[in-house]
Write a protein that holds these residues in place. Sequence first.
Motif, PDB file in Angstrom:
ATOM      1  N   ARG B  65     -54.625   4.676  88.440  1.00 11.97           N
ATOM      2  CA  ARG B  65     -55.783   3.818  88.115  1.00 11.97           C
ATOM      3  C   ARG B  65     -55.626   3.134  86.763  1.00 11.97           C
ATOM      4  O   ARG B  65     -56.100   2.025  86.557  1.00 11.97           O
ATOM      5  CB  ARG B  65     -57.070   4.661  88.086  1.00 11.97           C
ATOM      6  CG  ARG B  65     -57.613   5.034  89.436  1.00 11.97           C
ATOM      7  CD  ARG B  65     -58.989   5.719  89.306  1.00 11.97           C
ATOM      8  NE  ARG B  65     -59.364   6.376  90.536  1.00 11.97           N
ATOM      9  CZ  ARG B  65     -59.869   5.754  91.601  1.00 11.97           C
ATOM     10  NH1 ARG B  65     -60.065   4.454  91.570  1.00 11.97           N
ATOM     11  NH2 ARG B  65     -60.183   6.432  92.691  1.00 11.97           N
ATOM     12  N   GLU B  89     -48.902   7.149  97.172  1.00 14.99           N
ATOM     13  CA  GLU B  89     -49.218   6.455  95.918  1.00 14.99           C
ATOM     14  C   GLU B  89     -49.147   4.937  96.077  1.00 14.99           C
ATOM     15  O   GLU B  89     -49.935   4.202  95.449  1.00 14.99           O
ATOM     16  CB  GLU B  89     -48.294   6.949  94.806  1.00 14.99           C
ATOM     17  CG  GLU B  89     -48.562   8.433  94.477  1.00 14.99           C
ATOM     18  CD  GLU B  89     -47.705   8.999  93.375  1.00 14.99           C
ATOM     19  OE1 GLU B  89     -48.158   9.936  92.698  1.00 14.99           O
ATOM     20  OE2 GLU B  89     -46.559   8.531  93.193  1.00 14.99           O
ATOM     21  N   VAL B  90     -48.220   4.454  96.904  1.00 17.00           N
ATOM     22  CA  VAL B  90     -48.158   3.012  97.179  1.00 17.00           C
ATOM     23  C   VAL B  90     -49.455   2.563  97.855  1.00 17.00           C
ATOM     24  O   VAL B  90     -50.042   1.544  97.485  1.00 17.00           O
ATOM     25  CB  VAL B  90     -46.927   2.667  98.051  1.00 17.00           C
ATOM     26  CG1 VAL B  90     -46.965   1.210  98.504  1.00 17.00           C
ATOM     27  CG2 VAL B  90     -45.632   2.938  97.291  1.00 17.00           C
ATOM     28  N   GLY B  91     -49.920   3.351  98.825  1.00 16.27           N
ATOM     29  CA  GLY B  91     -51.174   3.007  99.496  1.00 16.27           C
ATOM     30  C   GLY B  91     -52.366   3.059  98.563  1.00 16.27           C
ATOM     31  O   GLY B  91     -53.254   2.197  98.607  1.00 16.27           O
ATOM     32  N   PHE B  92     -52.371   4.063  97.701  1.00 17.76           N
ATOM     33  CA  PHE B  92     -53.467   4.224  96.738  1.00 17.76           C
ATOM     34  C   PHE B  92     -53.517   3.021  95.793  1.00 17.76           C
ATOM     35  O   PHE B  92     -54.583   2.432  95.573  1.00 17.76           O
ATOM     36  CB  PHE B  92     -53.239   5.527  95.958  1.00 17.76           C
ATOM     37  CG  PHE B  92     -54.392   5.947  95.091  1.00 17.76           C
ATOM     38  CD1 PHE B  92     -55.405   6.761  95.606  1.00 17.76           C
ATOM     39  CD2 PHE B  92     -54.467   5.554  93.766  1.00 17.76           C
ATOM     40  CE1 PHE B  92     -56.470   7.165  94.808  1.00 17.76           C
ATOM     41  CE2 PHE B  92     -55.533   5.955  92.958  1.00 17.76           C
ATOM     42  CZ  PHE B  92     -56.537   6.758  93.481  1.00 17.76           C
ATOM     43  N   ASP B  94     -52.187   0.052  96.269  1.00 22.13           N
ATOM     44  CA  ASP B  94     -52.469  -1.168  97.032  1.00 22.13           C
ATOM     45  C   ASP B  94     -53.973  -1.330  97.253  1.00 22.13           C
ATOM     46  O   ASP B  94     -54.514  -2.429  97.123  1.00 22.13           O
ATOM     47  CB  ASP B  94     -51.735  -1.120  98.373  1.00 22.13           C
ATOM     48  CG  ASP B  94     -51.900  -2.406  99.165  1.00 22.13           C
ATOM     49  OD1 ASP B  94     -51.293  -3.411  98.781  1.00 22.13           O
ATOM     50  OD2 ASP B  94     -52.679  -2.398 100.144  1.00 22.13           O
ATOM     51  N   ALA B  95     -54.654  -0.233  97.565  1.00 22.79           N
ATOM     52  CA  ALA B  95     -56.106  -0.301  97.784  1.00 22.79           C
ATOM     53  C   ALA B  95     -56.846  -0.686  96.513  1.00 22.79           C
ATOM     54  O   ALA B  95     -57.928  -1.286  96.574  1.00 22.79           O
ATOM     55  CB  ALA B  95     -56.622   1.045  98.310  1.00 22.79           C
ATOM     56  N   LEU B  96     -56.264  -0.348  95.356  1.00 21.89           N
ATOM     57  CA  LEU B  96     -56.883  -0.709  94.073  1.00 21.89           C
ATOM     58  C   LEU B  96     -56.523  -2.133  93.653  1.00 21.89           C
ATOM     59  O   LEU B  96     -56.935  -2.588  92.587  1.00 21.89           O
ATOM     60  CB  LEU B  96     -56.425   0.260  92.971  1.00 21.89           C
ATOM     61  CG  LEU B  96     -56.783   1.741  93.149  1.00 21.89           C
ATOM     62  CD1 LEU B  96     -56.188   2.552  92.003  1.00 21.89           C
ATOM     63  CD2 LEU B  96     -58.302   1.938  93.204  1.00 21.89           C
TER      64      LEU B  96
END
Lengths: 195, 195
Positions: B65, B89-92, B94-96
């Motif tokens: 974050r 972590e890539v997905g996390f 990307d969502a941010l």
Amino acid sequence: MIRIYLAGPEVFLPDAAGIGAAKKELCRRHGLEGLFPLDNDLGDAGPGPFDLAARIFDLNRALIRSADVLIANMTPFRGPSMDVGTAFEVGFADALGRPVYGYANVEAPFLERVAGALPDGARRDESGRHRDAHGMEIEDFGLFENLMIGVPVCRHGPRVFSGSVPHAALYTDLAAFEACLRHVAERFGAGREQT
Amino acid sequence: MIRIYLAGPEVFLPDAAGIGAAKKELCRRHGLEGLFPLDNDLGDAGPGPFDLAARIFDLNRALIRSADVLIANMTPFRGPSMDVGTAFEVGFADALGRPVYGYANVEAPFLERVAGALPDGARRDESGRHRDAHGMEIEDFGLFENLMIGVPVCRHGPRVFSGSVPHAALYTDLAAFEACLRHVAERFGAGREQT
């Protein structure tokens, strides 16, 4: 109605649409709405393979955003760990604050699965840590998967819902999925089981 | 200064701290700030292994974050695909809305890696799709990885930055990482290379 994004490698099965329909029907019986990636209408994606891949990617992300909960199929896929596309989706949903739950059609924990997949097994270093042939540590937190996925699914659910199935049914058996679904339905007060 | 979260399985190396320091030093030389998961101060995590795993999980999420960009080490890990923790972590990220970039220390594309890892290789079905022994399709979009990761890293970067290295250096060689870093530094106008 609570909307459940159904993440997992079963999108690669020959009868992916059939397994998706079966999972959605189980959701319905538990008072939940299942969302399956193949439900997306790809429309006119564009001329090249990247355009099609990008369209699937965008639609899957939109479907996760539209969901309240994600249930991940964590069955090991082409190695001791789960499908990486599903792992991406767990991270994506987690960042959006969506509760994530997991199930798997094998019961062996992470350390046992990784050690079993190594040609020479795992060895222990002087501090007792398990390591592979590259010297890389094998996590030993008693979790079902790498902690970035093992932790959130055990915070939302009581555990990864798992059971052993015949090898031929590794990606099609839905008993562990339904156990997970039952928990989610109870958790969200989705009402009684229907037929 | 642009902050880069350095995602990858090198946290499992015996000298994880050393590789983290080397990656951060390369970031510094390119005018960027590198954030390595092991930088986190675990403090008093709690008594059990789950508490420790959960603390690492929470701190990694907070570090992502706090980052502007994520660079993922997509080198295959214990199978034909990348580390699932890194995929999370890539997905996390990307969502941010954080741009994600990728590099790998192998050059073989996804289809070739998966087929090569199957005991009996891949077969083609009547429609020409590649399938494994479970009948599961092997994606053939010309991407480096499952499309959920292959797409975003090729949207932000021009490609997955990849190169072949000796087997013993699979998780320690930093040439492909530095090529990726150079692109990110140029993209974000981080200034000239420093020594």
